[in-house]
Design an enzyme around this catalytic site. Structure first.
Site, PDB file in Angstrom:
ATOM      1  N   HIS A   1      -9.034 -20.695  11.390  1.00  0.00           N
ATOM      2  CA  HIS A   1      -9.759 -21.450  10.349  1.00  0.00           C
ATOM      3  C   HIS A   1     -10.674 -20.527   9.546  1.00  0.00           C
ATOM      4  O   HIS A   1     -11.715 -20.948   9.043  1.00  0.00           O
ATOM      5  CB  HIS A   1     -10.594 -22.592  10.936  1.00  0.00           C
ATOM      6  CG  HIS A   1      -9.828 -23.443  11.884  1.00  0.00           C
ATOM      7  ND1 HIS A   1      -9.115 -24.546  11.486  1.00  0.00           N
ATOM      8  CD2 HIS A   1      -9.620 -23.326  13.220  1.00  0.00           C
ATOM      9  CE1 HIS A   1      -8.529 -25.089  12.532  1.00  0.00           C
ATOM     10  NE2 HIS A   1      -8.805 -24.362  13.607  1.00  0.00           N
TER      11      HIS A   1
ATOM     12  N   SER B   1     -11.394  -1.447 -14.307  1.00  0.00           N
ATOM     13  CA  SER B   1     -11.597  -2.566 -15.222  1.00  0.00           C
ATOM     14  C   SER B   1     -11.915  -2.000 -16.593  1.00  0.00           C
ATOM     15  O   SER B   1     -12.547  -0.946 -16.710  1.00  0.00           O
ATOM     16  CB  SER B   1     -12.750  -3.419 -14.712  1.00  0.00           C
ATOM     17  OG  SER B   1     -13.368  -4.080 -15.789  1.00  0.00           O
TER      18      SER B   1
ATOM     19  N   LYS C   1     -15.595  -0.942 -11.159  1.00  0.00           N
ATOM     20  CA  LYS C   1     -14.527  -1.659 -10.452  1.00  0.00           C
ATOM     21  C   LYS C   1     -13.391  -0.769  -9.951  1.00  0.00           C
ATOM     22  O   LYS C   1     -12.967   0.161 -10.602  1.00  0.00           O
ATOM     23  CB  LYS C   1     -13.921  -2.736 -11.365  1.00  0.00           C
ATOM     24  CG  LYS C   1     -14.830  -3.913 -11.633  1.00  0.00           C
ATOM     25  CD  LYS C   1     -15.197  -4.685 -10.374  1.00  0.00           C
ATOM     26  CE  LYS C   1     -14.117  -5.623  -9.951  1.00  0.00           C
ATOM     27  NZ  LYS C   1     -14.060  -6.868 -10.704  1.00  0.00           N
TER      28      LYS C   1
ATOM     29  N   GLU D   1      -2.593  -7.767  -5.357  1.00  0.00           N
ATOM     30  CA  GLU D   1      -2.619  -9.053  -6.062  1.00  0.00           C
ATOM     31  C   GLU D   1      -1.276  -9.349  -6.717  1.00  0.00           C
ATOM     32  O   GLU D   1      -0.797 -10.483  -6.709  1.00  0.00           O
ATOM     33  CB  GLU D   1      -3.720  -9.044  -7.124  1.00  0.00           C
ATOM     34  CG  GLU D   1      -5.122  -8.995  -6.526  1.00  0.00           C
ATOM     35  CD  GLU D   1      -6.167  -8.672  -7.589  1.00  0.00           C
ATOM     36  OE1 GLU D   1      -6.702  -9.604  -8.191  1.00  0.00           O
ATOM     37  OE2 GLU D   1      -6.442  -7.482  -7.828  1.00  0.00           O
TER      38      GLU D   1
END
Ligand code: ARG
Length: 478
Positions: A167, A288, A294, A301
């Site tokens: 969980h 970025s 970044k 992804e």
């Protein structure tokens, strides 16, 4: 909206318009052409044609000389396509006609014999089966490489203990090797699924003709041998309309994509500032355009992102097939794009993901931080009371009260005094403090397949053997 005009296309010049009075319209020609997709099948189409040619010679339809000449011409066309020398043309509709047109150009009298006893329906089926077999083999190879990397990484991290989650909450300590091995197991099942999809495709359907079989004495067993098919289809109508192999292949790919996606999700979380469990190599991250600090896990992804497409492709195939009567229907032309897209996505994902795993750095200090959250040992404490003779349900309740007490008093479990423990259960003793130890927690697991070091080592030994066997098995594939 006006349909897009394709200057290249005037009409289909595809051998099949003898019965028509009028030419096909430009828009129909453009709409029905499949060359953009099936041009990738060129090599398989030529291999299939050569096998068919051998059968034609055996059946006495092509002379020895014709067979030799056609084979030579087909191999030349293969080279021409590879080098780009032969411009494939959409006006010939598909890859089959493009190749045959060139063949007739090279051999005006023998070339037109090649299509004797064959239909594009069985031709495309064989081409596609050869494609799927080849792709399944390559992707199984990529899976094997990934499994090898995972097993190596697990072997180096048996003693790295991390919080295990259920969980998405701290659950129990586990070895990092155990966590990585869980993915090894998934990818091993994927490997098996791909092999079984390969086997589904491994059936020669040439000789089915359009649907009824052909009138010539085509030696199908010989064709299967030449093309490396393990079986010959038993029903010509099923032969031209069966796409189970494509669905099974796409299902296997969907499962692989799903597993990759779960793993990527986890690595993205582990890579966050809050977790800081891993460091990705610069080469697999991007910057970025606005935030100079970044370092984004874009590759992970994108792998996760591609999974949606792969699963949708499986659904597309199911929906395309579900209402088709026997035998071949043109709808089936829509089968190649989803399968090829999925195969490319999964192959490319596996190839780059393997490199990420190989170069992944684990921040063991951050990984062990969660082990200082004493509640992660609550299950071990319940076991402690069980070992002292208390039934599990009761001991669960005792530990629940202890955890509640610690929480209310703002103390860590390991910092409670024995007196406090005894006030909840007088069975508690000095040795209760031994449970706050990740290594003994992990190694107290006794079952096969559990996270104890001994069990992990046993599993890793099996993996080593399994990888060796699978490598050998795969290299025996044609
Ligand atoms: N382009 C077709 C396909 O991919 C090849 C078979 C065409 N058969 C036909 N009868 N038009 O399915």
């Amino acid at each position: 909206m006006k349909p897009k005009k394709n200057k290249e296309i005037i009409s289909h010049d595809n051998f099949v318009r003898g019965r028509f009075k009028e030419d096909i319209s430009e828009i129909t020609a453009d709409f029905t052409a499949s060359l953009d997709i099936d041009k990738r099948l060129a090599d398989f189409d030529i291999d299939g044609s050569i096998a068919h040619l051998c059968a034609l010679e055996k059946a006495g339809i092509a002379t020895k000389k014709e067979k030799k000449d056609i084979e030579k011409a087909l191999l030349k066309i293969k080279d021409e396509i590879k080098s780009g020398e032969l411009t494939l043309n959409k006006k010939y509709e598909d890859i089959h006609i493009n190749i045959e047109k060139r063949l007739t150009e090279l051999l005006p009298s023998a070339g037109p014999k090649l299509h004797t006893g064959r239909s594009r329906n069985d031709q495309i089926s064989v081409d596609f089966r050869l494609y799927v077999k080849n792709a399944a083999k390559n992707i199984a190879g990529a899976l094997l490489d990934l499994r090898t990397e995972l097993a190596a990484s697990a072997a180096g991290n048996i003693k790295t203990i991390i919080p295990g989650y259920t969980h998405f909450q701290h659950a129990q300590p586990v070895s990092l090797a155990h966590h990585l091995s869980a993915y090894y197991e998934m990818f091993t099942r994927d490997f098996k699924r791909l092999i079984s999809a390969y086997e589904a495709a491994d059936v020669l359907t040439l000789g089915s003709g359009a649907l009824a079989g052909v009138d010539f004495d085509i030696d199908r067993v010989m064709e299967a041998e030449i093309l490396g098919f393990g079986k010959v289809s038993r029903n010509s109508m099923d032969g031209v309309s069966d796409r189970d192999f494509a669905l099974e292949f796409n299902f296997a790919l969907s499962m692989t994509a799903l597993h990759l996606s779960r793993f990527c999700e986890e690595l993205i979380i582990w890579n966050s500032f809050e977790f800081g469990f891993i460091k990705l190599k610069d080469e697999f991250t991007t910057g970025s355009s606005i935030m100079p600090q970044k370092k984004n896990p874009d590759v992970l992804e994108l792998i996760r992102g591609k999974t949606g497409g792969v699963i949708s492709n499986l659904l597309s195939l199911f929906i395309m097939m579900k209402s088709l009567p026997l035998a071949y229907n043109r709808d089936m032309q829509e089968d190649k794009k989803p399968v090829m897209e999925s195969a490319d996505a999964v192959y490319n994902s596996l190839s780059i993901f393997k490199e990420i795993i190989k170069t992944l750095e684990f921040n063991k200090e951050n990984m062990s931080k969660g082990l200082k959250n004493d509640s992660i040992y609550a299950t071990d404490m319940a076991t402690y009371f069980v070992k002292k003779g208390i039934p599990f349900r009761k001991s669960h309740e005792i530990v629940g009260r202890i955890v509640g007490y610690a929480e209310n008093t703002g103390k860590k479990l390991s910092k409670l005094s024995l007196k406090e423990y005894k006030s909840i259960s007088d069975v508690a003793d000095e040795d209760i403090f031994n449970i706050f130890n990740p290594e003994s927690s992990v190694n107290s697991k006794k079952t096969t397949g559990g996270t104890a070091f001994k069990e992990i080592k046993k599993a890793l030994k099996e993996y080593e053997k399994e990888i060796k066997n699978d490598k050998q098995f795969l290299s025996s594939f044609k």
